[in-house]
Write an enzyme that holds these catalytic residues in place. Sequence first.
Site, mmCIF file in Angstrom:
data_model
loop_
_atom_site.group_PDB
_atom_site.id
_atom_site.type_symbol
_atom_site.label_atom_id
_atom_site.label_comp_id
_atom_site.label_asym_id
_atom_site.label_seq_id
_atom_site.Cartn_x
_atom_site.Cartn_y
_atom_site.Cartn_z
ATOM 1 N N GLY A 238 0.846 -1.203 0.000
ATOM 2 C CA GLY A 238 0.000 0.000 0.000
ATOM 3 C C GLY A 238 0.869 1.237 0.000
ATOM 4 O O GLY A 238 2.009 1.212 -0.491
ATOM 5 N N SER A 239 0.352 2.309 0.572
ATOM 6 C CA SER A 239 1.059 3.592 0.507
ATOM 7 C C SER A 239 2.077 3.713 1.640
ATOM 8 O O SER A 239 1.912 3.110 2.710
ATOM 9 C CB SER A 239 0.050 4.733 0.615
ATOM 10 O OG SER A 239 -0.549 4.719 1.896
ATOM 11 N N GLU A 260 5.758 -3.426 0.706
ATOM 12 C CA GLU A 260 5.852 -3.151 -0.740
ATOM 13 C C GLU A 260 5.075 -1.848 -0.966
ATOM 14 O O GLU A 260 3.841 -1.837 -0.933
ATOM 15 C CB GLU A 260 5.279 -4.342 -1.503
ATOM 16 C CG GLU A 260 4.792 -4.073 -2.903
ATOM 17 C CD GLU A 260 5.898 -3.710 -3.856
ATOM 18 O OE1 GLU A 260 6.071 -2.505 -4.125
ATOM 19 O OE2 GLU A 260 6.574 -4.629 -4.312
ATOM 20 N N CYS A 294 2.505 0.623 -8.616
ATOM 21 C CA CYS A 294 3.702 1.186 -7.955
ATOM 22 C C CYS A 294 4.906 1.236 -8.878
ATOM 23 O O CYS A 294 5.809 2.028 -8.656
ATOM 24 C CB CYS A 294 4.009 0.392 -6.692
ATOM 25 S SG CYS A 294 4.129 -1.368 -7.004
HETATM 26 P P1 ADP Z 1 -4.298 2.977 -1.023
HETATM 27 O O1 ADP Z 1 -4.270 4.474 -0.929
HETATM 28 O O2 ADP Z 1 -3.548 2.437 -2.169
HETATM 29 O O3 ADP Z 1 -5.626 2.327 -0.826
HETATM 30 P P2 ADP Z 1 -3.526 2.687 1.670
HETATM 31 O O4 ADP Z 1 -2.136 2.603 2.153
HETATM 32 O O5 ADP Z 1 -4.334 3.873 2.016
HETATM 33 O O6 ADP Z 1 -3.404 2.471 0.129
HETATM 34 O O7 ADP Z 1 -4.356 1.444 2.156
HETATM 35 C C1 ADP Z 1 -3.854 0.156 2.091
HETATM 36 C C2 ADP Z 1 -4.541 -0.714 3.106
HETATM 37 O O8 ADP Z 1 -4.321 -0.183 4.393
HETATM 38 C C3 ADP Z 1 -6.059 -0.828 2.940
HETATM 39 O O9 ADP Z 1 -6.405 -2.183 3.150
HETATM 40 C C4 ADP Z 1 -6.609 0.032 4.044
HETATM 41 O O10 ADP Z 1 -7.813 -0.478 4.543
HETATM 42 C C5 ADP Z 1 -5.538 -0.065 5.097
HETATM 43 N N1 ADP Z 1 -5.438 1.112 5.957
HETATM 44 C C6 ADP Z 1 -5.471 2.403 5.600
HETATM 45 N N2 ADP Z 1 -5.315 3.205 6.672
HETATM 46 C C7 ADP Z 1 -5.169 2.382 7.745
HETATM 47 C C8 ADP Z 1 -4.954 2.593 9.153
HETATM 48 N N3 ADP Z 1 -4.876 3.798 9.673
HETATM 49 N N4 ADP Z 1 -4.846 1.503 9.932
HETATM 50 C C9 ADP Z 1 -4.926 0.265 9.418
HETATM 51 N N5 ADP Z 1 -5.122 0.011 8.116
HETATM 52 C C10 ADP Z 1 -5.244 1.044 7.287
#
Ligand code: ADP
Length: 493
Positions: A238-239, A260, A294
């Site tokens: 994710g991010s 990743e 990515c």
């Molecule tokens: P994207 O912007 O590509 O969706 P994110 O990093 O925002 O990527 O999200 C990736 C994953 O992390 C998702 O499954 C989301 O539900 C989860 N997520 C986002 N914010 C949080 C948080 N504060 N705590 C736990 N999980 C999170």
Amino acid sequence: MTLFAGAGTPRVTSHFINGEWTDPSGPTFPVLNPLNDERVADVAAGGAAEMRAAIEAAAAACPAWANLNPGARQHLFLAAADIVDRRQEELVELMAVEGGASRAFSSFQIRLSSAMLRQAAGWGYLPAGDVLRSDIPGRMAMVVRKPLGVVAGFTPWNGAFYLAWRTFLLPMAFGNTTVIKPSELAPMSAGLIHAEILAEAGFPAGSFNVVTNAPGDAAAVSEVFFTHPAVRCINFTGSDKTARILGEKAGRALKRMVLELGGFNPVLVLEDADIEESIKAVTFGAFLHQGQVCMNSRKVYVHRSIHDAFVAGLAERVRGLKVGDPTDPEVIIGPLITDHAVEQIHDRVQDALARGATLVTGGTFDGRLYEPTILTDVPADAICTTGSDETFGPLLVIEAFDDADVAFRDAQDVPYGLSASIMTRDRAKGLDLAQRFDSGIVHVNAPTMASEAALPVGGVKDSGWGRSGHYAIEDFTEIRLMTMSSEPGRYPF
Ligand code: ADP
């Protein structure tokens, strides 16, 4: 039970825990087609209780899965690969309506997924350790690789189908059991369909579990990953923004994390590059899945002597990419995933133009369909060119250079370090630059977007850590030192 095949629209899904689909009558949230907001599915909105049950099922399944002989595990992985191949048309449709993926992108993911399953099928036969020499007379020392236990995974919405396999298959191939929490934006392509495939292939109950959650519940649901003692590693795709939040939690809980994350993925087109080849590589690398991967290229540095020819040829090729409904097999550019994604790219294009950039093509949108966009003459302070934050969409910045050493330095002067490309006819020079480039992946004469199932993909710096392919054995196993002494010990007291 088949949740997908012939299930109609909207599908109704539940969690997959301990080899069973849970009762689908609980709370749900809608998953919408990003093209037109049609409801594609009502997906179970799980909570911490479901997550705990899934982790406990995975923990209970762990000893048997870890001890399953490599031949039996191989048989399961190969069966899953055959199912992926058989169901490819259905998978293409699912990825289009749930994630806006073009056929080109979903087919790419399907090929990679079945190839990875077939590769992983053999990893159970990799060496399980080493025998070491000891300085103590009569002592034999052995180092044995062991699975970690339960590996929890966050699977993403973008390359959902392939990246989900990547998230749980690698740990499973090395004897771990898994629980995954798919992205709320594409939970079927990022996990639920995998549960169907693994169930049909005959994977043992509990070895793979999926719990879905409504938007807004991610933190509460995934908290159990960090608090439950059975979870030994968290594999996040994710991010980097979210990774920092989760990394703090993992640090406090002293749990291993594999990350990743994003990339900026520069391309250097040197003076002696094959222009036609470079145009093809950059078009694919920048615009596959409308720039939402990515490894998409975000910036191309082109030698000034070939800059104009390169930009003209690239613009012509990019204008030929069909934009529209991704269920049309000719469409290459489908919708962006959310309104927020459209706003982000558009704001950044407008910001660059306001600072004096030149729009070569694109810059407009219809709903969530954003035209593939190329900018030149972008001032150094425009956010889209700084590399400090990924623009997750079809936006490419092109910069002319005179001095290759300066371009080489600038291209690395970003927080990310995932993938990079060097286009040159001088292969020795390309390889020399590749060896000195600070990035997890560097290709000479190929796009930044170039995955292969057996090759280790992963980043350095803010792009994360951990590698795919069989190198993942380092991330998903630990080693145990065992010694055996056959002579009496000599002790100082
Ligand atoms: P994207 O912007 O590509 O969706 P994110 O990093 O925002 O990527 O999200 C990736 C994953 O992390 C998702 O499954 C989301 O539900 C989860 N997520 C986002 N914010 C949080 C948080 N504060 N705590 C736990 N999980 C999170």
